[in-house]
Scaffold this motif. Structure first.
Motif, PDB file in Angstrom:
ATOM      1  N   HIS A   1      22.799 -15.339 -21.403  1.00 35.83           N
ATOM      2  CA  HIS A   1      21.558 -15.127 -22.144  1.00 35.83           C
ATOM      3  C   HIS A   1      21.573 -15.820 -23.502  1.00 35.83           C
ATOM      4  CE1 HIS A   1      20.647 -11.544 -19.468  1.00 35.83           C
ATOM      5  NE2 HIS A   1      19.729 -12.464 -19.253  1.00 35.83           N
TER       6      HIS A   1
ATOM      7  N   ARG B   1      20.764 -19.369 -23.513  1.00 39.09           N
ATOM      8  CA  ARG B   1      19.413 -19.770 -23.127  1.00 39.09           C
ATOM      9  C   ARG B   1      18.563 -20.252 -24.299  1.00 39.09           C
ATOM     10  NH1 ARG B   1      16.651 -16.599 -18.467  1.00 39.09           N
ATOM     11  NH2 ARG B   1      18.022 -17.326 -16.831  1.00 39.09           N
TER      12      ARG B   1
ATOM     13  N   THR C   1      17.077 -23.921 -24.642  1.00 44.33           N
ATOM     14  CA  THR C   1      15.633 -24.187 -24.716  1.00 44.33           C
ATOM     15  C   THR C   1      15.343 -25.241 -25.779  1.00 44.33           C
ATOM     16  OG1 THR C   1      15.348 -21.861 -24.241  1.00 44.33           O
ATOM     17  CG2 THR C   1      13.381 -23.061 -24.873  1.00 44.33           C
ATOM     18  N   THR C   2      15.992 -25.055 -26.930  1.00 43.88           N
ATOM     19  CA  THR C   2      15.793 -26.010 -28.022  1.00 43.88           C
ATOM     20  C   THR C   2      16.255 -27.407 -27.602  1.00 43.88           C
ATOM     21  OG1 THR C   2      16.357 -24.150 -29.442  1.00 43.88           O
ATOM     22  CG2 THR C   2      16.144 -26.297 -30.499  1.00 43.88           C
TER      23      THR C   2
ATOM     24  N   ARG D   1      16.615 -28.553 -24.674  1.00 47.78           N
ATOM     25  CA  ARG D   1      15.759 -29.067 -23.623  1.00 47.78           C
ATOM     26  C   ARG D   1      14.483 -29.694 -24.197  1.00 47.78           C
ATOM     27  NH1 ARG D   1      14.533 -26.998 -17.774  1.00 47.78           N
ATOM     28  NH2 ARG D   1      13.597 -29.001 -17.277  1.00 47.78           N
ATOM     29  N   MET D   2      13.915 -28.972 -25.140  1.00 51.34           N
ATOM     30  CA  MET D   2      12.675 -29.481 -25.739  1.00 51.34           C
ATOM     31  C   MET D   2      12.949 -30.765 -26.512  1.00 51.34           C
ATOM     32  SD  MET D   2      10.209 -26.377 -26.830  1.00 51.34           S
ATOM     33  CE  MET D   2      11.386 -25.306 -27.519  1.00 51.34           C
TER      34      MET D   2
ATOM     35  N   ASP E   1      14.872 -17.418 -33.854  1.00 56.02           N
ATOM     36  CA  ASP E   1      15.717 -18.609 -33.844  1.00 56.02           C
ATOM     37  C   ASP E   1      14.950 -19.747 -34.519  1.00 56.02           C
ATOM     38  OD1 ASP E   1      18.231 -19.790 -31.838  1.00 56.02           O
ATOM     39  OD2 ASP E   1      16.838 -21.189 -32.795  1.00 56.02           O
TER      40      ASP E   1
ATOM     41  N   ASP F   1      15.674 -22.801 -35.270  1.00 56.13           N
ATOM     42  CA  ASP F   1      15.694 -24.139 -34.660  1.00 56.13           C
ATOM     43  C   ASP F   1      14.709 -24.218 -33.499  1.00 56.13           C
ATOM     44  OD1 ASP F   1      17.605 -24.856 -36.463  1.00 56.13           O
ATOM     45  OD2 ASP F   1      19.273 -24.293 -35.144  1.00 56.13           O
ATOM     46  N   LEU F   2      14.750 -23.161 -32.686  1.00 54.61           N
ATOM     47  CA  LEU F   2      13.829 -23.142 -31.554  1.00 54.61           C
ATOM     48  C   LEU F   2      12.387 -23.155 -32.046  1.00 54.61           C
ATOM     49  CD1 LEU F   2      13.291 -22.918 -28.520  1.00 54.61           C
ATOM     50  CD2 LEU F   2      13.347 -20.438 -28.777  1.00 54.61           C
TER      51      LEU F   2
ATOM     52  N   MET G   1      11.480 -26.494 -33.168  1.00 52.14           N
ATOM     53  CA  MET G   1      11.316 -27.385 -32.015  1.00 52.14           C
ATOM     54  C   MET G   1       9.971 -27.119 -31.328  1.00 52.14           C
ATOM     55  SD  MET G   1      13.183 -29.792 -30.873  1.00 52.14           S
ATOM     56  CE  MET G   1      12.027 -30.887 -30.094  1.00 52.14           C
ATOM     57  N   LEU G   2       9.647 -25.821 -31.208  1.00 52.13           N
ATOM     58  CA  LEU G   2       8.346 -25.454 -30.627  1.00 52.13           C
ATOM     59  C   LEU G   2       7.225 -26.073 -31.454  1.00 52.13           C
ATOM     60  CD1 LEU G   2       8.909 -21.685 -29.724  1.00 52.13           C
ATOM     61  CD2 LEU G   2       8.283 -23.508 -28.119  1.00 52.13           C
TER      62      LEU G   2
ATOM     63  N   ALA H   1      14.638 -14.357 -22.985  1.00 49.22           N
ATOM     64  CA  ALA H   1      15.843 -14.945 -22.408  1.00 49.22           C
ATOM     65  C   ALA H   1      16.236 -14.202 -21.140  1.00 49.22           C
ATOM     66  CB  ALA H   1      16.978 -14.903 -23.415  1.00 49.22           C
ATOM     67  N   LYS H   2      15.638 -13.045 -20.953  1.00 47.16           N
ATOM     68  CA  LYS H   2      16.011 -12.235 -19.781  1.00 47.16           C
ATOM     69  C   LYS H   2      14.810 -12.087 -18.862  1.00 47.16           C
ATOM     70  CE  LYS H   2      19.438  -9.668 -22.356  1.00 47.16           C
ATOM     71  NZ  LYS H   2      20.068  -8.374 -22.581  1.00 47.16           N
ATOM     72  N   SER H   3      14.999 -12.543 -17.622  1.00 49.43           N
ATOM     73  CA  SER H   3      13.870 -12.504 -16.701  1.00 49.43           C
ATOM     74  C   SER H   3      13.886 -11.253 -15.842  1.00 49.43           C
ATOM     75  CB  SER H   3      13.896 -13.729 -15.800  1.00 49.43           C
ATOM     76  OG  SER H   3      15.080 -13.717 -15.032  1.00 49.43           O
ATOM     77  N   ASP H   4      14.993 -10.554 -15.864  1.00 53.44           N
ATOM     78  CA  ASP H   4      15.124  -9.459 -14.903  1.00 53.44           C
ATOM     79  C   ASP H   4      15.044  -8.073 -15.532  1.00 53.44           C
ATOM     80  OD1 ASP H   4      17.398  -9.995 -16.306  1.00 53.44           O
ATOM     81  OD2 ASP H   4      18.731  -9.250 -14.745  1.00 53.44           O
TER      82      ASP H   4
ATOM     83  N   VAL I   1      10.256 -17.680 -19.380  1.00 52.42           N
ATOM     84  CA  VAL I   1      11.681 -17.389 -19.473  1.00 52.42           C
ATOM     85  C   VAL I   1      12.401 -18.624 -20.008  1.00 52.42           C
ATOM     86  CG1 VAL I   1      13.747 -16.752 -18.188  1.00 52.42           C
ATOM     87  CG2 VAL I   1      11.548 -15.748 -17.579  1.00 52.42           C
ATOM     88  N   LYS I   2      13.193 -18.404 -21.033  1.00 50.16           N
ATOM     89  CA  LYS I   2      14.011 -19.483 -21.588  1.00 50.16           C
ATOM     90  C   LYS I   2      15.117 -19.812 -20.600  1.00 50.16           C
ATOM     91  CE  LYS I   2      13.487 -17.684 -26.277  1.00 50.16           C
ATOM     92  NZ  LYS I   2      14.242 -17.027 -27.355  1.00 50.16           N
ATOM     93  N   PRO I   3      15.487 -21.009 -20.406  1.00 49.11           N
ATOM     94  CA  PRO I   3      14.901 -22.208 -21.016  1.00 49.11           C
ATOM     95  C   PRO I   3      13.727 -22.717 -20.182  1.00 49.11           C
ATOM     96  CG  PRO I   3      16.914 -22.744 -19.826  1.00 49.11           C
ATOM     97  CD  PRO I   3      16.649 -21.297 -19.594  1.00 49.11           C
ATOM     98  N   PHE I   4      12.687 -23.088 -20.846  1.00 52.13           N
ATOM     99  CA  PHE I   4      11.512 -23.564 -20.105  1.00 52.13           C
ATOM    100  C   PHE I   4      11.286 -25.038 -20.407  1.00 52.13           C
ATOM    101  CE2 PHE I   4      10.438 -20.876 -23.733  1.00 52.13           C
ATOM    102  CZ  PHE I   4      10.011 -21.828 -24.638  1.00 52.13           C
ATOM    103  N   LYS I   5      10.551 -25.678 -19.532  1.00 51.20           N
ATOM    104  CA  LYS I   5      10.220 -27.077 -19.769  1.00 51.20           C
ATOM    105  C   LYS I   5       9.095 -27.114 -20.789  1.00 51.20           C
ATOM    106  CE  LYS I   5      11.256 -28.825 -15.178  1.00 51.20           C
ATOM    107  NZ  LYS I   5      10.654 -28.685 -13.860  1.00 51.20           N
ATOM    108  N   PRO I   6       9.201 -27.994 -21.765  1.00 52.81           N
ATOM    109  CA  PRO I   6       8.129 -28.067 -22.771  1.00 52.81           C
ATOM    110  C   PRO I   6       6.771 -28.324 -22.120  1.00 52.81           C
ATOM    111  CG  PRO I   6       9.911 -29.618 -23.262  1.00 52.81           C
ATOM    112  CD  PRO I   6      10.306 -28.917 -22.036  1.00 52.81           C
TER     113      PRO I   6
END
Lengths: 514, 229
Positions: A284, A287, A291-292, A294-295, B10, B12-13, B16-17, B81-84, B101-106
Motif C-alpha cells: 500500500h 502505491r 502513482t506519482t 507513473r504520472m 502526499d 509530491d503526488l 504531480m496531479l 491506496a486500498k481497493s479492498d 485506486v492508486k496507482p492509476f493511469k493519468p
C-alpha cells in the motif's frame, strides 16, 4: 449389544471396573467355598468323633448291663432291652440320639423282639452294609446314613454299631444313631453368613473400586476431553487443579503444555500476521509514490516525440516497467490477502462463455504479436455459474497469459464444457510444455521450471498461484497436464452452484482436447 | 476554466496531479489537510473534488460528508491506496461519486474527471416522469408534489439513465459504462451503493422500492410510468 461393547471398549472406567469385579468375585467365591468346606468338615468330624466315642460307651454299657442281667437267676432281658432303648427317649429329642437293637439272627428270644428302636425310628434306617461290617468286625463300626422315622421324617446322621454275645440269649447288634440336625443348622448358618459376608464384601470392594477409579480415571477423562477441545482449536481450555497428588501434577503439566502450545501458536500467528500485515502495508505504501512516478513517466512519455532516440526509448521502457511493477504490486497484495484469509467472494450469476470471450478478445492482440492464434470451442450451452466476476476473469486471463507466454508462437485451443454440476475450461498450448514432476509446482509463487530462462513477455510469477487460489475460493480447482515439447493443458473446473461439490469433471487435462 | 480541488497529504503526488490536470487545461487547488480542505472548498467552490481517504486533520470520509452538507452537486472522486477495504464503501456512502485506486493511469484519471463533469450537462432536455417524480433535465432538478428532492449530480444521472428508458433492465455493468464511463470495470459496489443512496432519497419506502426496481440476478430498471414530455 454392540453399543455396550463399544462403550466398554471406549471407557477405561468400565474396563477396570468390570475386571476388578470379576477378580473379586472369583476371589470371594474361592475363599468362601474353601471356608465353607473346611468348617463343614470340621463340624462333621467333631460330631462323628463324639458320636463314635459316645456310641462305644453306650454299647459297652449295654453289654455290661446285659452281662450282669445274665448272671441273674431269672434274667429279665426284655425289660432291660426296653430300658436300654427307651432310656434314650427323654433326651433323644434334644441330643438327636437313637438306639437300635437287633438280634443278629433276626429271632425273638425271651421276650426280646428281633429289633427294637427308640422314638419310632425305622430299624431299616441302619444301612445293611454297616450291619454286615459290624457283624464281621465285631468291633465298633460306623457309617453315615439317614435316620428314617415312621412318620416319614428323614434326618442325615451317623450310625455307630457294635455286637455283643449274651449268655443264655444270643448274639445282638446294637446301633447308636445320631442325627446331624444341629450340625446342619450350624453349617446352614455358616453358609448363609458366608453368602451375606461375601456379597457385602463384593459390594464394598466394587464401591471402593469405583470410588478409586473415579478419582483416578476422572482426571484422565477430563484431560482427554480438554485435549480434544484443544485439538479443535479452543486454546483457552484448562484443567482445574486441586491438591498436590499425581492427578494434580497431571493437571498442572497438562495446563503448562496447553499454555506453551497456545503461546507458541499465538506467537506464530502473530508473526505471520505481522508478516502479512507488512507485505500489505509495503504494497500500500508503495502505491502512492508509484502513482506519482507513473504520472511523471506519463508526462515524460507523452513528450517523447521531442526527445533524442535514446531518451525517448528510455521513456518508453520506464513506462512499460512501471506497468509491470504495478502488476507485481497488485499480485503481491492479492497474495497477501489470500494469506490473511481476507479474500472474499462477491457472487453473481455469470456466463463463463461471456467472460471467456471477453478475455480472448482482450488478449488476442497480445497473442497476435507473438504469432499465436487463440481458437475457442464451446461444447455446452449451460455455462452459467455462481462466481465472482473479477476473480473468474482474472483466472481466465492468467491461464491465457500463461499459455501465450509459453506457446512459442503456436496456437492455443480453448475449450469450454459443462455437465449438470460443473463447468470446465481447458486452455491447451503446444509450446514448451511442463515435465510431469513439475505439474503441481507451476502453482508455486515465483516458480520457474528453468531459472536461467528469461521471461519473454513476463508475468509476475504469481499469476498461476493466484489463479489457483481464486479457483479454490470458488470451490473449484485447476488441473495440469504437460509434456516437454508437446505443450501444456490447464483445466479450470468450478461448480455451477456456489458451495456444491464439483462432482464429475466435464474435462480433464489428460484427455487431449484438440 | 474547470477548477479541481485536490486533497492529498502526499505533496509530491498532489503536485504531480496539479501538473497533469494543468496539462489538460484544468485549474488546480492543492490542499494537504482534511480540515483545511473543508475551508478551501467553502471559499473556492471548485467544479470537482479529488479526495484522498487517509488525511491528517479530518479523514476523507469526514471531508466528504462535510462537503455534501454544503453542496449536493459537486462531484467527488476519492483517491485510495486500498481497493479492498470498507473505506471505499464508506466513502461512497458518505457521498463520493466515484473512486480511483492508486496507482492509476493519468489518462484514466482525466477521462474519469471529464465524465463526471460532462454528465452534469446532459444531452437530453425536457421533463421526465418516473412514478410520482418529475425530472427536469435542463434544470437538473427532481420534484415530487412541487417539492424539490436534492440529488447529487451522479444520483441525478443515474436516475435519468434509468428513467429515460423505462422498463429496460440495466445490468450493473451497463450502468457503470453509462453513468460512470467505465468500459471494463466490474466493481458493482459503485452501483449498489449509489442505488441505495438514491432510493433513500426518492423512494417512499426504501426497503420496498417502487421507482427503482431490482431485477434479481440481472440489474435494475425504472418502475412506474416514465413519460418524456
Amino acid at each position: 449389544m454392540n453399543k455396550l461393547i463399544s462403550s466398554f471398549r471406549k471407557s477405561l472406567f468400565l474396563k477396570v471396573f468390570s475386571l476388578s469385579a470379576l477378580v473379586s468375585l472369583i476371589l470371594i467365591s474361592a475363599i468362601g467355598s474353601t471356608l465353607y468346606n473346611r468348617l463343614e468338615d470340621g463340624i462333621y468330624k467333631d460330631k462323628i468323633a463324639s458320636s463314635i466315642s459316645e456310641g462305644r460307651a453306650a454299647i459297652q454299657f449295654a453289654t455290661y448291663r446285659f452281662t450282669i442281667e445274665s448272671l441273674n437267676g431269672k434274667p429279665n432281658f426284655s425289660s432291660l432291652a426296653e430300658e436300654i432303648v427307651k432310656s434314650t427317649n427323654v433326651s433323644a429329642a434334644e441330643s438327636g440320639r437313637e438306639v437300635v437293637l437287633f438280634n443278629t439272627k433276626g429271632l425273638k428270644l425271651r421276650g426280646v423282639p428281633a429289633s427294637l428302636t427308640s422314638n419310632f425310628l425305622e430299624p431299616e434306617s441302619v444301612p445293611n452294609a454297616l450291619r454286615k461290617a459290624t457283624v464281621k468286625n465285631k468291633e465298633i463300626t460306623w457309617e453315615r446314613g439317614t435316620l428314617s422315622y415312621v412318620n416319614k421324617r428323614e434326618l442325615p446322621g451317623i450310625f455307630v454299631g457294635g455286637v455283643f454275645d449274651i449268655p443264655k440269649l444270643g448274639k445282638y447288634e446294637m446301633y447308636m444313631a445320631y442325627d446331624f440336625v444341629a450340625q446342619e443348622r450350624s453349617i446352614d448358618l455358616i453358609g448363609r453368613s458366608l453368602w451375606v459376608t461375601g456379597f457385602l464384601l463384593l459390594v464394598l470392594i466394587l464401591l471402593t473400586a469405583s470410588i478409586v477409579l473415579r478419582m483416578s480415571v476422572k482426571p484422565i477423562q477430563v484431560a482427554a476431553e480438554i485435549a480434544e477441545s484443544l485439538t479443535t482449536g479452543n486454546l483457552k481450555t484448562r484443567m482445574s487443579v486441586r491438591g498436590e497428588d499425581e492427578t494434580a501434577r497431571l493437571g498442572i503439566a497438562f495446563n503448562q503444555m496447553a499454555t506453551t502450545l497456545a503461546e507458541q501458536i499465538g506467537r506464530l500467528e502473530n508473526l505471520s500476521r505481522i508478516q502479512q500485515r507488512f507485505v500489505s502495508d509495503v504494497s500500500h505504501e508503495l502505491r502512492t509514490p508509484l502513482t506519482t512516478i507513473r504520472m511523471a513517466a506519463d508526462v515524460i512519455s507523452s513528450a517523447r516525440a521531442n526527445f533524442e532516440p535514446n531518451v525517448a526509448r528510455s521513456a518508453e521502457l520506464l513506462q512499460s516497467q512501471i506497468e509491470k511493477f504495478e502488476q507485481l504490486l497488485q499480485d503481491l497484495l492479492e497474495v497477501s490477502r489470500f494469506d490473511a484469509e481476507a479474500a472474499t467472494l462477491n457472487f453473481t450469476k455469470l456466463d463463463l462463455y461471456v467472460v471467456l470471450k471477453k478475455c480472448i478478445d482482450d488478449l488476442s492482440p497480445v497473442a497476435g504479436e507473438k504469432g499465436t492464434e487463440i481458437n475457442m470451442r464451446k461444447t455446452s450451452e449451460r455455462t452459467l455459474i455462481d462466481g465472482d466476476s473479477r476473480r473468474i476473469e482474472r483466472i481466465i486471463r492468467n491461464l491465457l497469459n500463461n499459455a501465450i507466454d509459453h506457446s512459442e508462437g503456436g496456437p492455443i485451443d480453448v475449450t469450454l464444457e459443462a455437465n449438470e454440476s460443473a463447468v470446465s475450461l481447458s486452455v491447451r498450448d503446444y509450446g514448451i510444455g511442463i515435465e510431469k514432476q513439475y505439474w503441481n509446482r507451476v502453482f508455486d509463487r515465483f516458480w520457474r521450471a528453468d531459472p536461467s530462462r528469461s521471461r519473454v513477455r513476463g508475468g509476475t510469477g504469481l499469476g498461476l498461484s493466484i489463479a489457483l487460489e481464486d479457483a479454490v475460493l470458488h470451490g473449484g480447482d485447476i488441473k495440469v497436464w504437460g509434456e516437454i515439447g508437446k505443450g501444456a493443458n490447464f483445466v479450470l473446473t468450478v461448480p455451477k452452484i456456489a458451495g456444491t461439490p464439483i462432482g464429475t469433471y466435464p474435462l480433464s487435462p489428460s484427455t487431449d482436447t484438440k | 476554466m474547470t477548477s479541481v480541488l485536490v486533497v492529498d497529504d502526499d505533496q509530491d503526488l498532489a503536485e504531480m496531479l496539479g501538473i497533469v490536470l494543468n496539462g489538460v487545461g484544468m485549474e488546480v487547488d492543492l490542499v494537504s489537510r482534511g480540515d483545511e480542505a473543508i475551508e478551501v472548498f467553502k471559499n473556492s467552490q471548485p467544479d470537482l473534488v479529488l479526495l484522498d481517504i487517509m488525511l491528517p486533520g479530518a479523514d476523507g470520509i469526514e471531508v466528504c460528508k462535510a462537503i455534501r452538507k454544503q453542496s449536493s452537486r459537486v462531484p467527488i472522486v476519492m483517491l485510495t491506496a486500498k481497493s479492498d477495504t470498507n473505506d471505499i464503501v464508506k466513502g461512497l456512502e458518505a457521498g463520493a461519486d466515484d473512486y480511483m485506486v492508486k496507482p492509476f493511469k493519468p489518462s484514466e484519471l482525466v477521462a474519469r474527471i471529464r465524465t463526471r463533469l460532462r454528465r452534469t450537462s446532459g444531452e437530453l432536455n425536457g421533463n421526465l416522469l418516473i412514478g410520482d417524480l418529475t425530472i427536469d433535465i435542463v434544470e437538473h432538478s427532481v420534484m415530487r408534489n412541487g417539492k424539490e428532492i436534492p440529488l447529487t449530480r451522479l444520483e441525478f444521472d443515474l436516475l435519468v439513465a434509468l428513467g429515460k428508458e423505462p422498463g429496460r433492465v440495466f445490468t450493473r455493468e451497463a450502468l457503470l459504462s453509462e453513468v460512470w464511463g467505465y468500459r471494463h470495470s466490474t466493481d458493482t459496489r459503485l452501483v449498489n451503493v449509489h442505488i441505495q443512496r438514491l432510493r433513500a432519497k426518492i423512494e417512499h419506502e426504501p426497503e420496498e422500492p417502487q421507482i427503482i426496481l431490482t431485477v434479481r440476478g440481472v440489474g435494475y430498471k425504472a418502475g412506474g410510468s416514465g413519460v418524456k414530455s
